[in-house]
Design a protein around this motif. Structure first.
Motif, mmCIF file in Angstrom:
data_model
loop_
_atom_site.group_PDB
_atom_site.id
_atom_site.type_symbol
_atom_site.label_atom_id
_atom_site.label_comp_id
_atom_site.label_asym_id
_atom_site.label_seq_id
_atom_site.Cartn_x
_atom_site.Cartn_y
_atom_site.Cartn_z
ATOM 1 N N ALA A 81 4.844 4.827 -8.782
ATOM 2 C CA ALA A 81 4.679 6.292 -8.733
ATOM 3 C C ALA A 81 3.369 6.441 -7.562
ATOM 4 O O ALA A 81 3.438 7.412 -6.784
ATOM 5 C CB ALA A 81 3.945 6.636 -10.031
ATOM 6 N N PRO A 82 2.846 5.577 -7.220
ATOM 7 C CA PRO A 82 1.747 5.831 -6.253
ATOM 8 C C PRO A 82 2.272 5.651 -4.673
ATOM 9 O O PRO A 82 1.670 4.964 -3.704
ATOM 10 C CB PRO A 82 0.605 4.611 -6.437
ATOM 11 C CG PRO A 82 0.962 4.068 -7.643
ATOM 12 C CD PRO A 82 2.462 4.243 -7.780
ATOM 13 N N SER A 83 3.737 5.883 -4.647
ATOM 14 C CA SER A 83 4.251 5.580 -3.232
ATOM 15 C C SER A 83 4.172 4.455 -2.496
ATOM 16 O O SER A 83 4.290 4.301 -1.391
ATOM 17 C CB SER A 83 3.680 6.774 -2.184
ATOM 18 O OG SER A 83 3.867 8.136 -2.564
ATOM 19 N N SER A 84 4.582 3.388 -3.592
ATOM 20 C CA SER A 84 4.513 2.074 -3.058
ATOM 21 C C SER A 84 5.785 1.404 -3.488
ATOM 22 O O SER A 84 6.542 2.049 -4.445
ATOM 23 C CB SER A 84 3.226 1.423 -3.395
ATOM 24 O OG SER A 84 3.276 1.144 -4.670
ATOM 25 N N ILE A 85 5.809 0.145 -2.938
ATOM 26 C CA ILE A 85 7.158 -0.501 -3.387
ATOM 27 C C ILE A 85 6.493 -1.905 -3.870
ATOM 28 O O ILE A 85 5.826 -2.726 -3.148
ATOM 29 C CB ILE A 85 8.154 -0.815 -2.431
ATOM 30 C CG1 ILE A 85 8.698 0.668 -1.906
ATOM 31 C CG2 ILE A 85 9.148 -1.805 -2.693
ATOM 32 C CD1 ILE A 85 9.726 0.269 -0.805
ATOM 33 N N SER A 86 6.751 -2.166 -5.131
ATOM 34 C CA SER A 86 6.612 -3.641 -5.637
ATOM 35 C C SER A 86 7.622 -4.593 -5.425
ATOM 36 O O SER A 86 8.826 -4.193 -5.349
ATOM 37 C CB SER A 86 6.429 -3.658 -7.435
ATOM 38 O OG SER A 86 5.131 -2.929 -7.557
ATOM 39 N N ASP B 192 8.796 -6.595 6.443
ATOM 40 C CA ASP B 192 8.171 -5.389 6.426
ATOM 41 C C ASP B 192 7.348 -5.258 5.196
ATOM 42 O O ASP B 192 6.277 -4.374 5.104
ATOM 43 C CB ASP B 192 9.177 -4.618 6.609
ATOM 44 C CG ASP B 192 9.485 -4.518 7.953
ATOM 45 O OD1 ASP B 192 8.992 -3.976 8.654
ATOM 46 O OD2 ASP B 192 10.784 -4.467 8.157
ATOM 47 N N MET B 193 7.773 -5.719 4.120
ATOM 48 C CA MET B 193 7.023 -5.500 2.693
ATOM 49 C C MET B 193 5.678 -6.447 2.771
ATOM 50 O O MET B 193 4.940 -6.144 2.367
ATOM 51 C CB MET B 193 8.061 -6.129 1.573
ATOM 52 C CG MET B 193 9.310 -5.185 1.297
ATOM 53 S SD MET B 193 8.917 -3.695 0.811
ATOM 54 C CE MET B 193 8.958 -2.508 2.100
ATOM 55 N N TYR B 194 5.955 -7.689 3.226
ATOM 56 C CA TYR B 194 4.705 -8.629 3.381
ATOM 57 C C TYR B 194 3.738 -8.058 3.958
ATOM 58 O O TYR B 194 2.604 -7.976 3.703
ATOM 59 C CB TYR B 194 5.158 -9.826 3.629
ATOM 60 C CG TYR B 194 6.437 -10.568 3.091
ATOM 61 C CD1 TYR B 194 6.631 -10.486 1.732
ATOM 62 C CD2 TYR B 194 7.077 -11.522 3.509
ATOM 63 C CE1 TYR B 194 7.712 -10.998 1.078
ATOM 64 C CE2 TYR B 194 8.279 -12.171 3.260
ATOM 65 C CZ TYR B 194 8.453 -11.925 1.624
ATOM 66 O OH TYR B 194 9.490 -12.715 1.143
ATOM 67 N N ASP B 195 3.968 -7.323 5.307
ATOM 68 C CA ASP B 195 3.003 -6.873 6.203
ATOM 69 C C ASP B 195 2.524 -5.799 5.808
ATOM 70 O O ASP B 195 1.373 -5.451 6.289
ATOM 71 C CB ASP B 195 3.939 -6.436 7.841
ATOM 72 C CG ASP B 195 4.254 -7.830 8.158
ATOM 73 O OD1 ASP B 195 3.896 -8.889 8.124
ATOM 74 O OD2 ASP B 195 5.159 -7.499 9.379
ATOM 75 N N ARG B 196 3.050 -4.992 4.757
ATOM 76 C CA ARG B 196 2.401 -3.774 4.348
ATOM 77 C C ARG B 196 1.747 -4.119 2.970
ATOM 78 O O ARG B 196 1.404 -3.025 2.018
ATOM 79 C CB ARG B 196 3.366 -2.764 3.999
ATOM 80 C CG ARG B 196 4.114 -2.182 5.267
ATOM 81 C CD ARG B 196 5.042 -1.196 5.184
ATOM 82 N NE ARG B 196 5.695 -0.640 6.262
ATOM 83 C CZ ARG B 196 6.313 -1.063 7.476
ATOM 84 N NH1 ARG B 196 6.628 -2.222 7.422
ATOM 85 N NH2 ARG B 196 6.681 -0.147 8.612
ATOM 86 N N THR B 197 1.656 -5.374 2.553
ATOM 87 C CA THR B 197 0.884 -5.538 1.196
ATOM 88 C C THR B 197 -0.330 -6.375 1.629
ATOM 89 O O THR B 197 -0.252 -7.332 2.604
ATOM 90 C CB THR B 197 1.649 -6.496 0.282
ATOM 91 O OG1 THR B 197 2.971 -6.260 0.136
ATOM 92 C CG2 THR B 197 1.161 -7.110 -0.669
ATOM 93 N N PRO B 198 -1.503 -6.146 1.237
ATOM 94 C CA PRO B 198 -2.919 -6.800 1.236
ATOM 95 C C PRO B 198 -2.463 -8.234 0.986
ATOM 96 O O PRO B 198 -2.122 -8.660 -0.010
ATOM 97 C CB PRO B 198 -3.609 -6.316 0.444
ATOM 98 C CG PRO B 198 -3.117 -4.778 0.260
ATOM 99 C CD PRO B 198 -1.715 -4.909 0.144
ATOM 100 N N THR C 164 0.841 -1.181 -0.034
ATOM 101 C CA THR C 164 0.043 0.003 0.132
ATOM 102 C C THR C 164 0.895 1.088 0.234
ATOM 103 O O THR C 164 2.158 0.928 -0.065
ATOM 104 C CB THR C 164 -0.833 -0.064 1.358
ATOM 105 O OG1 THR C 164 -0.114 -0.289 2.414
ATOM 106 C CG2 THR C 164 -1.933 -1.014 1.148
ATOM 107 N N ALA C 165 0.389 2.453 -0.170
ATOM 108 C CA ALA C 165 1.033 3.709 -0.165
ATOM 109 C C ALA C 165 1.956 3.766 1.240
ATOM 110 O O ALA C 165 1.326 3.525 2.413
ATOM 111 C CB ALA C 165 0.004 4.749 -0.119
#
Length: 243
Positions: free
Chosen positions: A129-134, A192-198, A94-95
Motif C-alpha cells: 500500500a505505501p507504494s513500495s515493493i517487498s 534495483d530492488m536492493y539499491d532502493r531498500t535501506p 522505499t516509496a
C-alpha cells in the motif's frame, strides 16, 4: 504493510504498563495452579497461562522442553534441531515512482514469483500500500540443513555467505543483483530492488520448516512459529522461469 507500522498499530491497543522491553525468559516455574516466568535480569511475572509466541527459536519452548525432557515426556522428533533447505534475503523498498513502476498503479496487491534457470535461486516481488515493493530472494540448498550442519554443507561457497548480519546480506545481494525482474521496461534487475531498500533493513534469514508435536504442557502453551514454523511459499502458486 511494513512490520514497524504493524508493531505501532498493535502497541496502540495495549496499555503501556503491560509491555516490557528487554526481557529474556530463562526459567519457567509451573506449580499446577499458577505459572511464573523469570527473566535474565532477575524480574519475574506470574499468571494463569504463559504463552510462548517468541519465534522459531522460542526461549519459552526451549525451557518447556527441558522440563519435559527431564520427565521423559518429550517426543524424539521434538529433540531435533530446526531443519531448513532455503536461505533468504528479505527487504522492502522505499516509496517508488509509479511511472517507473506502473505495477504500483494496480488497485490490488500484485505477487510475482520467478524461478532461476540453471541456478539454485528463486525470488518474489509483491506490491504494498505505501507504494513500495517487498521482495524475497531465496537460495535453495542441495540438502536439508540445520544450524550445526549448514557451514559444512556450504564450505565451497564464500565464507561471507555462511554468516549472518549486514556483511553476509551484502554478499548475497552482490551475487544475485543481476537477476531480471518481470516488471518495468525489461531492464530492471533485483539490484534495483536492493539499491532502493535501506541497507540496514535487508535481512538474511533461514527458512526453517518444522511442526512440533508438543504445543503445550501444564500452564504453558506455544503459538505461531514457536510451534509450527512453515515455509513462506507454502501457499504460493506457479512461477515464471527466467534466465
Amino acid at each position: 504493510m511494513g512490520r514497524p507500522a504493524l508493531y505501532d498499530l498493535l502497541l496502540k491497543q495495549v496499555p503501556p504498563e503491560k509491555v516490557h522491553f528487554g526481557k529474556r525468559v530463562t526459567i519457567i516455574i509451573d506449580d499446577g495452579e499458577r505459572v511464573q516466568a523469570m527473566a535474565e535480569d532477575g524480574s519475574s511475572f506470574e499468571g494463569d497461562i504463559l504463552v510462548g509466541a517468541d519465534g522459531a527459536y522460542s526461549t519459552v519452548r526451549q525451557q518447556l522442553y527441558k522440563t519435559l525432557l527431564k520427565e521423559k515426556k518429550l517426543p524424539e522428533s521434538d529433540k531435533e534441531e530446526l531443519p531448513f533447505s532455503c536461505i533468504c534475503l528479505v527487504g522492502q523498498t522505499t516509496a517508488l515512482d509509479h511511472e517507473e513502476f506502473p505495477i504500483l498503479k494496480e488497485p490490488s496487491a500484485q505477487l510475482m514469483g520467478t524461478i532461476g534457470k540453471d541456478n539454485p535461486f528463486s525470488y518474489l516481488l509483491f506490491t504494498t500500500a505505501p507504494s513500495s515493493i517487498s521482495w524475497m530472494t531465496m537460495l535453495h540448498l542441495d540438502k536439508v540443513a540445520n544450524k550445526s550442519t549448514y557451514k559444512s554443507q556450504e564450505q565451497d561457497r564464500e565464507d561471507a555467505n555462511l554468516e549472518w548480519g549486514p556483511h553476509a546480506a551484502k554478499a548475497m545481494c552482490d551475487e544475485t543483483r543481476r537477476f531480471p525482474l518481470p516488471i518495468g521496461d525489461g531492464t530492471l534487475t533485483m539490484g534495483d530492488m536492493y539499491d532502493r531498500t535501506p541497507q540496514d533493513l535487508i535481512s538474511k534469514v533461514m527458512l526453517e520448516e518444522k511442526v512440533f508435536e508438543t504445543w503445550y504442557s501444564g500452564r504453558t502453551v506455544l503459538l505461531g512459529d514457536a510451534c509450527h514454523k512453515l515455509h513462506p511459499s507454502g501457499g504460493r502458486g506457479s512461477f515464471l522461469p527466467m534466465n
